[in-house]
Design a protein around this motif. Sequence first.
Motif, PDB file in Angstrom:
ATOM      1  N   ALA A 133      13.548   6.871   9.208  1.00  0.00           N
ATOM      2  CA  ALA A 133      12.464   7.381   8.374  1.00  0.00           C
ATOM      3  C   ALA A 133      12.428   8.894   8.378  1.00  0.00           C
ATOM      4  O   ALA A 133      12.593   9.534   9.413  1.00  0.00           O
ATOM      5  N   GLY A 134      12.186   9.451   7.204  1.00  0.00           N
ATOM      6  CA  GLY A 134      11.908  10.868   7.053  1.00  0.00           C
ATOM      7  C   GLY A 134      10.429  11.019   6.750  1.00  0.00           C
ATOM      8  O   GLY A 134       9.602  10.272   7.274  1.00  0.00           O
ATOM      9  N   ASP A 135      10.080  11.955   5.891  1.00  0.00           N
ATOM     10  CA  ASP A 135       8.693  12.202   5.536  1.00  0.00           C
ATOM     11  C   ASP A 135       8.203  11.209   4.483  1.00  0.00           C
ATOM     12  O   ASP A 135       7.227  10.507   4.686  1.00  0.00           O
ATOM     13  N   ASP A 136       8.918  11.148   3.357  1.00  0.00           N
ATOM     14  CA  ASP A 136       8.507  10.269   2.262  1.00  0.00           C
ATOM     15  C   ASP A 136       9.615   9.318   1.820  1.00  0.00           C
ATOM     16  O   ASP A 136       9.507   8.673   0.785  1.00  0.00           O
ATOM     17  N   THR A 137      10.670   9.229   2.610  1.00  0.00           N
ATOM     18  CA  THR A 137      11.793   8.362   2.283  1.00  0.00           C
ATOM     19  C   THR A 137      12.295   7.701   3.552  1.00  0.00           C
ATOM     20  O   THR A 137      12.360   8.340   4.601  1.00  0.00           O
ATOM     21  N   LEU A 138      12.634   6.424   3.447  1.00  0.00           N
ATOM     22  CA  LEU A 138      13.278   5.781   4.578  1.00  0.00           C
ATOM     23  C   LEU A 138      14.520   5.061   4.109  1.00  0.00           C
ATOM     24  O   LEU A 138      14.608   4.642   2.962  1.00  0.00           O
ATOM     25  N   LEU A 139      15.465   4.991   5.004  1.00  0.00           N
ATOM     26  CA  LEU A 139      16.730   4.314   4.746  1.00  0.00           C
ATOM     27  C   LEU A 139      16.704   3.021   5.536  1.00  0.00           C
ATOM     28  O   LEU A 139      16.482   3.030   6.747  1.00  0.00           O
ATOM     29  N   VAL A 140      16.898   1.919   4.844  1.00  0.00           N
ATOM     30  CA  VAL A 140      16.971   0.609   5.485  1.00  0.00           C
ATOM     31  C   VAL A 140      18.442   0.213   5.479  1.00  0.00           C
ATOM     32  O   VAL A 140      19.077   0.184   4.430  1.00  0.00           O
ATOM     33  N   ILE A 141      18.980  -0.055   6.656  1.00  0.00           N
ATOM     34  CA  ILE A 141      20.380  -0.436   6.766  1.00  0.00           C
ATOM     35  C   ILE A 141      20.439  -1.951   6.867  1.00  0.00           C
ATOM     36  O   ILE A 141      19.865  -2.555   7.782  1.00  0.00           O
ATOM     37  N   ALA A 142      21.112  -2.542   5.889  1.00  0.00           N
ATOM     38  CA  ALA A 142      21.271  -3.996   5.857  1.00  0.00           C
ATOM     39  C   ALA A 142      22.608  -4.365   6.479  1.00  0.00           C
ATOM     40  O   ALA A 142      23.446  -3.502   6.752  1.00  0.00           O
ATOM     41  N   VAL A 197       5.950   2.541   7.096  1.00  0.00           N
ATOM     42  CA  VAL A 197       6.723   1.443   6.508  1.00  0.00           C
ATOM     43  C   VAL A 197       7.907   1.096   7.400  1.00  0.00           C
ATOM     44  O   VAL A 197       8.194  -0.081   7.639  1.00  0.00           O
ATOM     45  N   ALA A 198       8.592   2.105   7.930  1.00  0.00           N
ATOM     46  CA  ALA A 198       9.747   1.857   8.802  1.00  0.00           C
ATOM     47  C   ALA A 198       9.327   1.063  10.032  1.00  0.00           C
ATOM     48  O   ALA A 198      10.008   0.103  10.426  1.00  0.00           O
ATOM     49  N   SER A 199       8.224   1.434  10.643  1.00  0.00           N
ATOM     50  CA  SER A 199       7.746   0.733  11.828  1.00  0.00           C
ATOM     51  C   SER A 199       7.430  -0.723  11.511  1.00  0.00           C
ATOM     52  O   SER A 199       7.780  -1.633  12.268  1.00  0.00           O
ATOM     53  N   ALA A 200       6.760  -0.956  10.382  1.00  0.00           N
ATOM     54  CA  ALA A 200       6.421  -2.334   9.991  1.00  0.00           C
ATOM     55  C   ALA A 200       7.685  -3.150   9.750  1.00  0.00           C
ATOM     56  O   ALA A 200       7.770  -4.310  10.159  1.00  0.00           O
ATOM     57  N   LEU A 201       8.682  -2.540   9.107  1.00  0.00           N
ATOM     58  CA  LEU A 201       9.947  -3.251   8.858  1.00  0.00           C
ATOM     59  C   LEU A 201      10.690  -3.525  10.159  1.00  0.00           C
ATOM     60  O   LEU A 201      11.237  -4.621  10.355  1.00  0.00           O
ATOM     61  N   ASP A 202      10.708  -2.539  11.052  1.00  0.00           N
ATOM     62  CA  ASP A 202      11.392  -2.728  12.332  1.00  0.00           C
ATOM     63  C   ASP A 202      10.786  -3.891  13.109  1.00  0.00           C
ATOM     64  O   ASP A 202      11.495  -4.666  13.746  1.00  0.00           O
ATOM     65  N   ARG A 203       9.470  -4.007  13.064  1.00  0.00           N
ATOM     66  CA  ARG A 203       8.782  -5.055  13.819  1.00  0.00           C
ATOM     67  C   ARG A 203       8.816  -6.410  13.131  1.00  0.00           C
ATOM     68  O   ARG A 203       8.571  -7.428  13.765  1.00  0.00           O
ATOM     69  N   ALA A 204       9.075  -6.424  11.822  1.00  0.00           N
ATOM     70  CA  ALA A 204       9.013  -7.675  11.066  1.00  0.00           C
ATOM     71  C   ALA A 204      10.182  -8.600  11.359  1.00  0.00           C
ATOM     72  O   ALA A 204      10.066  -9.809  11.223  1.00  0.00           O
ATOM     73  N   GLU A 215       0.810  -1.216   0.000  1.00  0.00           N
ATOM     74  CA  GLU A 215       0.000   0.000   0.000  1.00  0.00           C
ATOM     75  C   GLU A 215       0.845   1.268   0.000  1.00  0.00           C
ATOM     76  O   GLU A 215       0.464   2.270  -0.599  1.00  0.00           O
ATOM     77  N   TRP A 216       2.013   1.266   0.667  1.00  0.00           N
ATOM     78  CA  TRP A 216       2.752   2.498   0.906  1.00  0.00           C
ATOM     79  C   TRP A 216       4.054   2.652   0.145  1.00  0.00           C
ATOM     80  O   TRP A 216       4.548   3.763   0.017  1.00  0.00           O
ATOM     81  N   VAL A 217       4.654   1.570  -0.336  1.00  0.00           N
ATOM     82  CA  VAL A 217       5.955   1.681  -1.011  1.00  0.00           C
ATOM     83  C   VAL A 217       5.746   1.952  -2.497  1.00  0.00           C
ATOM     84  O   VAL A 217       5.003   1.238  -3.169  1.00  0.00           O
ATOM     85  N   VAL A 218       6.426   3.002  -3.003  1.00  0.00           N
ATOM     86  CA  VAL A 218       6.305   3.330  -4.423  1.00  0.00           C
ATOM     87  C   VAL A 218       7.605   3.090  -5.189  1.00  0.00           C
ATOM     88  O   VAL A 218       7.580   2.977  -6.411  1.00  0.00           O
ATOM     89  N   GLU A 219       8.737   2.996  -4.479  1.00  0.00           N
ATOM     90  CA  GLU A 219      10.019   2.784  -5.152  1.00  0.00           C
ATOM     91  C   GLU A 219      11.032   2.241  -4.152  1.00  0.00           C
ATOM     92  O   GLU A 219      11.029   2.610  -2.982  1.00  0.00           O
ATOM     93  N   VAL A 220      11.910   1.350  -4.642  1.00  0.00           N
ATOM     94  CA  VAL A 220      12.967   0.786  -3.815  1.00  0.00           C
ATOM     95  C   VAL A 220      14.249   0.793  -4.635  1.00  0.00           C
ATOM     96  O   VAL A 220      14.267   0.327  -5.768  1.00  0.00           O
ATOM     97  N   ALA A 221      15.323   1.332  -4.049  1.00  0.00           N
ATOM     98  CA  ALA A 221      16.634   1.328  -4.703  1.00  0.00           C
ATOM     99  C   ALA A 221      17.672   0.909  -3.669  1.00  0.00           C
ATOM    100  O   ALA A 221      17.552   1.230  -2.485  1.00  0.00           O
ATOM    101  N   SER A 222      18.698   0.170  -4.108  1.00  0.00           N
ATOM    102  CA  SER A 222      19.699  -0.300  -3.155  1.00  0.00           C
ATOM    103  C   SER A 222      21.106  -0.066  -3.674  1.00  0.00           C
ATOM    104  O   SER A 222      21.348   0.011  -4.880  1.00  0.00           O
ATOM    105  N   LEU A 228      22.844  -0.442   1.835  1.00  0.00           N
ATOM    106  CA  LEU A 228      21.787   0.548   2.066  1.00  0.00           C
ATOM    107  C   LEU A 228      20.651   0.362   1.067  1.00  0.00           C
ATOM    108  O   LEU A 228      20.888   0.091  -0.107  1.00  0.00           O
ATOM    109  N   VAL A 229      19.425   0.525   1.556  1.00  0.00           N
ATOM    110  CA  VAL A 229      18.245   0.452   0.701  1.00  0.00           C
ATOM    111  C   VAL A 229      17.431   1.718   0.951  1.00  0.00           C
ATOM    112  O   VAL A 229      17.129   2.056   2.098  1.00  0.00           O
ATOM    113  N   VAL A 230      17.093   2.425  -0.114  1.00  0.00           N
ATOM    114  CA  VAL A 230      16.267   3.624  -0.020  1.00  0.00           C
ATOM    115  C   VAL A 230      14.859   3.247  -0.485  1.00  0.00           C
ATOM    116  O   VAL A 230      14.681   2.723  -1.582  1.00  0.00           O
ATOM    117  N   VAL A 231      13.886   3.509   0.377  1.00  0.00           N
ATOM    118  CA  VAL A 231      12.499   3.182   0.089  1.00  0.00           C
ATOM    119  C   VAL A 231      11.709   4.483   0.052  1.00  0.00           C
ATOM    120  O   VAL A 231      11.761   5.276   0.986  1.00  0.00           O
TER     121      VAL A 231
END
Length: 155
Positions: free
Chosen positions: A127-136, A110-117, A86-93, A97-100
């Motif tokens: 997480a920022g406003d419309d972008t989150l950084l996922v650290i792998a 999205v960040a909260s759901a990923l943190d809990r998953a 529902e919320w992710v429109v683009e993913v780049a890595s 690092l992964v930018v969502v």
Amino acid sequence: MRLSKNQRQHRIGQILESEAVTSQAQLVELLAAAGVDATQATVSRDLEDLGAVKVRTGGGESVYAVPELPKDRVAPGDHLRRVLGEWVVEVASSANLVVVRTPPGSAHVVASALDRAGLPGIIGTVAGDDTLLVIAESGPAGGRVGASLRELAGL
């Protein structure tokens, strides 16, 4: 007043925390008293989206409650897939690092759901406003994590 779906659902969560709500009609009335326009059908969908359930109080009365999802509990896979879809429109890595990208104001969801998953390979999110950084994990894990997130989001 008309609120966005997320704003209305947030308000419903606040009401359920502070009031013993026994019916959807009562919830519609409480929202109206707070100046929020909502129909019973809308409230019904909102309660389902929030995962609200009826619980029996000490006095035997059934009231709506939204179960908390503690940070250390793993989010169900279907919930994560729904949030990402529902919320992710683009993913780049790149490297680890992964930018969502999400619509404005949605990155924290999205960040909260990923943190809990507790997905393997993910150390954390920022997480920022419309972008989150996922650290792998270190190394080229970002590519694997990015591919996994794209698949979960249906991209």
